[in-house]
Design a protein around this motif. Structure first.
Motif, PDB file in Angstrom:
ATOM      1  N   ASP A 141       0.867  -1.298  -0.044  1.00 14.21           N
ATOM      2  CA  ASP A 141       0.059  -0.427  -0.061  1.00 14.21           C
ATOM      3  C   ASP A 141       1.279   1.758  -0.124  1.00 14.21           C
ATOM      4  O   ASP A 141       0.343   1.992   0.069  1.00 14.21           O
ATOM      5  N   GLY A 142       1.458   0.984   0.425  1.00 19.82           N
ATOM      6  CA  GLY A 142       2.895   1.826   0.634  1.00 19.82           C
ATOM      7  C   GLY A 142       3.063   2.371  -0.928  1.00 19.82           C
ATOM      8  O   GLY A 142       3.494   3.564  -1.271  1.00 19.82           O
ATOM      9  N   PHE A 143       4.454   1.419  -1.476  1.00 17.58           N
ATOM     10  CA  PHE A 143       4.325   1.926  -2.742  1.00 17.58           C
ATOM     11  C   PHE A 143       2.739   2.061  -3.467  1.00 17.58           C
ATOM     12  O   PHE A 143       3.318   3.383  -4.147  1.00 17.58           O
ATOM     13  N   LEU A 144       1.988   1.595  -3.454  1.00 15.18           N
ATOM     14  CA  LEU A 144       0.613   2.312  -4.473  1.00 15.18           C
ATOM     15  C   LEU A 144       0.723   3.513  -3.591  1.00 15.18           C
ATOM     16  O   LEU A 144       0.455   4.353  -4.876  1.00 15.18           O
ATOM     17  N   ASP A 145       0.789   4.775  -3.004  1.00 15.55           N
ATOM     18  CA  ASP A 145       0.423   5.852  -2.460  1.00 15.55           C
ATOM     19  C   ASP A 145       1.658   6.668  -3.251  1.00 15.55           C
ATOM     20  O   ASP A 145       1.429   7.643  -3.606  1.00 15.55           O
ATOM     21  N   GLU A 146       2.956   6.123  -3.146  1.00 19.71           N
ATOM     22  CA  GLU A 146       3.534   7.099  -3.908  1.00 19.71           C
ATOM     23  C   GLU A 146       3.755   6.832  -5.376  1.00 19.71           C
ATOM     24  O   GLU A 146       3.842   8.160  -5.498  1.00 19.71           O
ATOM     25  N   TYR A 147       3.191   5.515  -5.517  1.00 17.48           N
ATOM     26  CA  TYR A 147       2.718   5.656  -7.250  1.00 17.48           C
ATOM     27  C   TYR A 147       1.924   6.875  -7.627  1.00 17.48           C
ATOM     28  O   TYR A 147       1.829   7.364  -8.707  1.00 17.48           O
ATOM     29  N   LEU A 148       0.676   6.617  -7.041  1.00 19.48           N
ATOM     30  CA  LEU A 148      -0.604   7.341  -7.307  1.00 19.48           C
ATOM     31  C   LEU A 148       0.629   9.048  -7.542  1.00 19.48           C
ATOM     32  O   LEU A 148      -0.769   9.444  -7.922  1.00 19.48           O
ATOM     33  N   ALA A 149       1.262   9.049  -6.603  1.00 25.18           N
ATOM     34  CA  ALA A 149       1.490  10.714  -5.964  1.00 25.18           C
ATOM     35  C   ALA A 149       2.473  11.158  -7.344  1.00 25.18           C
ATOM     36  O   ALA A 149       1.891  12.792  -7.320  1.00 25.18           O
TER      37      ALA A 149
END
Length: 202
Positions: A141-149
């Motif tokens: 989920d942390g990578f997903l947040d970074e990716y979307l940002a």
């Protein structure tokens, strides 16, 4: 096509920046216009159709729509569909939907279908579809947040909420299929047909 003949003109019936970039990068001269087709209406009329066949029908519809208005040019239409475990996936309307979509897709394999059609004089003279098999890794989920940002609303232009030419490459464990198919158009067969049509040199 000889050195003294005038090349045939090509119109790309697409708003896609990726498809424009593919043709430009390949050295293909073209102009781009919006095909103006009602994709939702076409999808509704073809409910239940195989996603790869739907991509083909949408590509043909785009090429025909422009060709009917400008019959003396070659018109290239293209479209892409995504099949996740037998369910066709549409573009996400916003980043919250993109987040939910990517969570659903992670750790799974989906199929990305890219179709193209070439029309002249109001008739499709060639069409084809290629499919890439895309396996997403079980990202955090942390990578997903970074990716979307990092990627932002640019993701909303892609049916899979990713750009393989960008940070989206980090979403995957494995990709089986042609790179250009993933980007949105089966470029190699398109170039073959454009040579046959006299748009580019043989």
């Amino acid at each position: 096509m000889t050195g003294t003949s005038s090349p045939e003109r090509l119109v790309l019936a697409s708003r896609s920046a990726a498809r424009r970039a593919m043709l430009t990068g390949a050295g293909v001269p073209f102009t781009a216009v919006d095909a103006g087709v009602d994709e939702d209406a076409i999808k509704a009329s073809l409910a239940g159709i195989d996603p790869a066949d739907l991509a083909l029908e949408l590509a043909r519809a785009k090429a025909l729509a422009v060709s009917r208005h400008d019959p003396e040019v070659w018109v290239l239409g293209s479209d892409q569909t995504l099949d996740l475990e037998g369910t066709m996936v549409s573009k996400a309307p916003d980043l919250d939907a993109a987040r939910a979509r990517l969570k659903t897709m992670r750790g799974k394999t989906h199929h990305l279908n890219s179709a193209a059609a070439l029309a002249r004089d109001g008739a499709v003279v060639w069409s084809g579809v290629h499919t890439a098999r895309m396996t997403m890794r079980s990202f955090s989920d942390g990578f997903l947040d970074e990716y979307l940002a990092a990627e932002g609303e640019a993701l909303l232009g892609s049916v899979g909420c990713y750009r393989l030419e960008g940070m989206g490459s980090q979403l995957f464990d494995r990709v089986d299929g042609d790179y250009f198919t993933v980007l949105g158009m089966p470029l190699w067969p398109v170039l073959d047909e454009l040579r046959r049509a006299g748009v580019i040199a043989t």
